[in-house]
Design a protein around this motif. Structure first.
Motif, short mmCIF file in Angstrom:
data_model
loop_
_atom_site.label_atom_id
_atom_site.label_comp_id
_atom_site.label_asym_id
_atom_site.label_seq_id
_atom_site.Cartn_x
_atom_site.Cartn_y
_atom_site.Cartn_z
N LEU A 183 12.92 4.77 9.10
CA LEU A 183 11.61 5.38 9.33
C LEU A 183 11.01 5.85 8.01
N ALA A 184 11.82 6.52 7.20
CA ALA A 184 11.35 7.02 5.91
C ALA A 184 11.00 5.87 4.97
N TYR A 185 11.85 4.86 4.95
CA TYR A 185 11.56 3.69 4.10
C TYR A 185 10.28 3.00 4.56
N GLY A 186 10.16 2.78 5.87
CA GLY A 186 8.97 2.12 6.39
C GLY A 186 7.70 2.88 6.08
N GLN A 187 7.75 4.22 6.24
CA GLN A 187 6.59 5.05 5.92
C GLN A 187 6.18 4.89 4.46
N SER A 188 7.16 4.89 3.56
CA SER A 188 6.84 4.78 2.13
C SER A 188 6.26 3.41 1.79
N LYS A 189 6.74 2.37 2.48
CA LYS A 189 6.24 1.02 2.22
C LYS A 189 4.85 0.82 2.81
N THR A 190 4.58 1.45 3.96
CA THR A 190 3.21 1.45 4.47
C THR A 190 2.28 2.16 3.50
N ALA A 191 2.77 3.26 2.92
CA ALA A 191 1.97 3.99 1.94
C ALA A 191 1.63 3.11 0.73
N ASN A 192 2.56 2.27 0.29
CA ASN A 192 2.27 1.36 -0.82
C ASN A 192 1.09 0.45 -0.50
N ILE A 193 1.04 -0.03 0.73
CA ILE A 193 -0.05 -0.94 1.13
C ILE A 193 -1.37 -0.18 1.25
N LEU A 194 -1.33 0.98 1.92
CA LEU A 194 -2.55 1.77 2.05
C LEU A 194 -3.07 2.21 0.69
N PHE A 195 -2.18 2.51 -0.25
CA PHE A 195 -2.60 2.84 -1.60
C PHE A 195 -3.33 1.68 -2.25
N THR A 196 -2.83 0.47 -2.03
CA THR A 196 -3.49 -0.73 -2.55
C THR A 196 -4.90 -0.85 -2.00
N VAL A 197 -5.04 -0.63 -0.70
CA VAL A 197 -6.36 -0.71 -0.06
C VAL A 197 -7.30 0.34 -0.67
N GLY A 198 -6.80 1.58 -0.80
CA GLY A 198 -7.64 2.65 -1.32
C GLY A 198 -8.00 2.47 -2.78
N LEU A 199 -7.04 2.04 -3.59
CA LEU A 199 -7.30 1.84 -5.02
C LEU A 199 -8.32 0.75 -5.25
N ASP A 200 -8.16 -0.37 -4.55
CA ASP A 200 -9.09 -1.47 -4.73
C ASP A 200 -10.51 -1.09 -4.33
N ALA A 201 -10.63 -0.35 -3.24
CA ALA A 201 -11.96 0.07 -2.78
C ALA A 201 -12.64 0.97 -3.80
N ARG A 202 -11.88 1.78 -4.50
CA ARG A 202 -12.43 2.73 -5.47
C ARG A 202 -12.68 2.12 -6.84
N GLU A 203 -11.88 1.13 -7.22
CA GLU A 203 -11.90 0.69 -8.62
C GLU A 203 -12.34 -0.74 -8.88
N ARG A 204 -12.48 -1.57 -7.84
CA ARG A 204 -12.79 -2.97 -8.14
C ARG A 204 -14.13 -3.13 -8.83
N SER A 205 -15.10 -2.29 -8.51
CA SER A 205 -16.40 -2.40 -9.18
C SER A 205 -16.28 -2.09 -10.67
N GLY A 206 -15.21 -1.38 -11.05
CA GLY A 206 -14.96 -1.09 -12.46
C GLY A 206 -13.99 -2.05 -13.11
N GLY A 207 -13.66 -3.13 -12.40
CA GLY A 207 -12.82 -4.16 -13.01
C GLY A 207 -11.33 -4.02 -12.76
N VAL A 208 -10.94 -3.21 -11.75
CA VAL A 208 -9.52 -3.04 -11.43
C VAL A 208 -9.28 -3.50 -10.00
N SER A 209 -8.45 -4.53 -9.83
CA SER A 209 -8.11 -5.04 -8.50
C SER A 209 -6.68 -4.65 -8.17
N ALA A 210 -6.39 -4.52 -6.88
CA ALA A 210 -5.06 -4.07 -6.46
C ALA A 210 -4.49 -5.00 -5.39
N PHE A 211 -3.17 -5.20 -5.46
CA PHE A 211 -2.48 -6.09 -4.53
C PHE A 211 -1.14 -5.47 -4.12
N ALA A 212 -0.77 -5.66 -2.86
CA ALA A 212 0.54 -5.23 -2.36
C ALA A 212 1.38 -6.46 -2.10
#
Length: 330
Positions: A183-212
């Motif tokens: 459960l703890a591992y799965g939660q942390s790995k879901t967080a990695n993906i959600l972080f990718t989604v959030g980072l890309d939404a905030r930074e792609r217009s500035g030239g930073v893309s994110a991938f999980a």
């Protein structure tokens, strides 16, 4: 709202290696930072990027151990501990002072399935703190350098294990619910993906893309050290003698095959203009139709795709706010 997950037809597959995806790609003049870059998938990622001409910096808690492990690789080792906020800040400040830009950040380091609830010095659950929070803080610290690159990519290692759990925002540290290693591992790995989604939404217009990236199952890297050998044999990951089984059709890969999706996401021209997506087997993965409890163990080895809750934009924003609060990054 969910992110669109549509394969691009990369021409590669589960059996492709780092050498396959980097064929003809020149990284001369580009700089990469790879966490966990001195063993397993990280070491293969560092070796591959450096061989293609990139300057590679590897943060490591044990600098001398890392240098010994990377003796045959042309890369730099700098001190950093993902569980120490001050150490992360020091690494980021040093990098910003010494490098004009950062082209590639690979958040590769991770731990898996700690058998008992373990908290860091801040009271945060170890897997969430290491796999997500440390990388969240590091990425934010390096954002000025990533933005200066003009076309930078952040690749975060996740896992098909994200299917074990969404992020429990009200209790990420298991203070009010029973702890479970997966459960703890799965939660942390879901967080990695959600972080990718959030980072890309905030930074792609500035030239930073994110991938999980889900690399597949690669035995012998050390990530599985908390899992009993017999459990891995029963799951068909190891043979009866305890030796790794290689079968890309079941997501059982060599290190070079496992690191291929990481390197593909970091360098492929096919991903230009894309981002915020979950990838596996050297392509963007579809949304998963997996239903917990609906598969046999053999079927589970062939599951693919990303769970809808892991690419939900509202959840990504919620995780971002929680992560800022937890690292006190306002």
């Amino acid at each position: 709202m969910q992110i669109s997950q549509h394969p691009v037809g990369s021409g590669f597959n589960a059996a492709s290696t780092t050498g396959d995806v980097l064929d003809g790609i020149d990284l001369s003049g580009r700089t990469a930072v790879v966490t966990g870059g001195y063993s397993g998938l990280g070491l293969e990622t560092v070796r591959s990027l450096a061989a293609a001409g990139a300057r590679v910096v590897v943060p490591a808690r044990d600098v001398e151990r890392a240098r010994r492990a990377m003796a045959a690789v042309d890369a730099e080792v700098w001190p950093m501990d993902l569980l120490s906020p001050a150490s992360i800040d020091a690494f980021a400040e040093r990098f910003l002072a010494r490098a004009s830009s950062l082209d590639l950040l690979v958040n590769n380091a991770g731990i898996m399935a700690l058998p008992a609830l373990t908290l860091d010095e801040r009271g945060y659950e170890y897997q969430f703190a290491t796999n997500h929070l440390g990388h969240f803080q590091l990425t934010l610290g390096l954002l000025p350098a990533l933005r200066r690159a003009g076309d930078a990519r952040v690749v975060s290692l996740t896992s098909l294990g994200h299917r074990y759990s969404p992020v429990h925002f009200e209790d990420v540290n298991f203070a009010h619910r029973q702890y479970g290693p997966w459960l703890a591992y799965g939660q942390s790995k879901t967080a990695n993906i959600l972080f990718t989604v959030g980072l890309d939404a905030r930074e792609r217009s500035g030239g930073v893309s994110a991938f999980a990236v889900h690399p597949g199952s690669i035995a012998g890297t050390g990530l599985e050290k908390h899992i009993p050998t017999q459990m891995l044999i029963d799951a068909g990951v190891l043979d009866s003698q305890g030796r790794p089984i290689v079968d890309p059709s079941r997501n059982l890969k060599t290190v070079a095959q496992g690191a291929a999706t990481t390197v593909w996401c970091a360098t492929s021209p096919r991903l230009a203009g894309l981002g915020g997506v979950y990838c596996e087997n050297c392509d963007i993965a579809p949304i998963s139709t997996f239903q917990p409890g609906s598969t046999t163990m053999e079927d589970a080895m062939r599951i693919s795709g990303v769970m809808p809750y892991a690419v939900d934009a509202a959840s990504a924003d919620r995780l971002w706010a929680l992560s800022e609060e937890m690292i006190e990054e306002r």
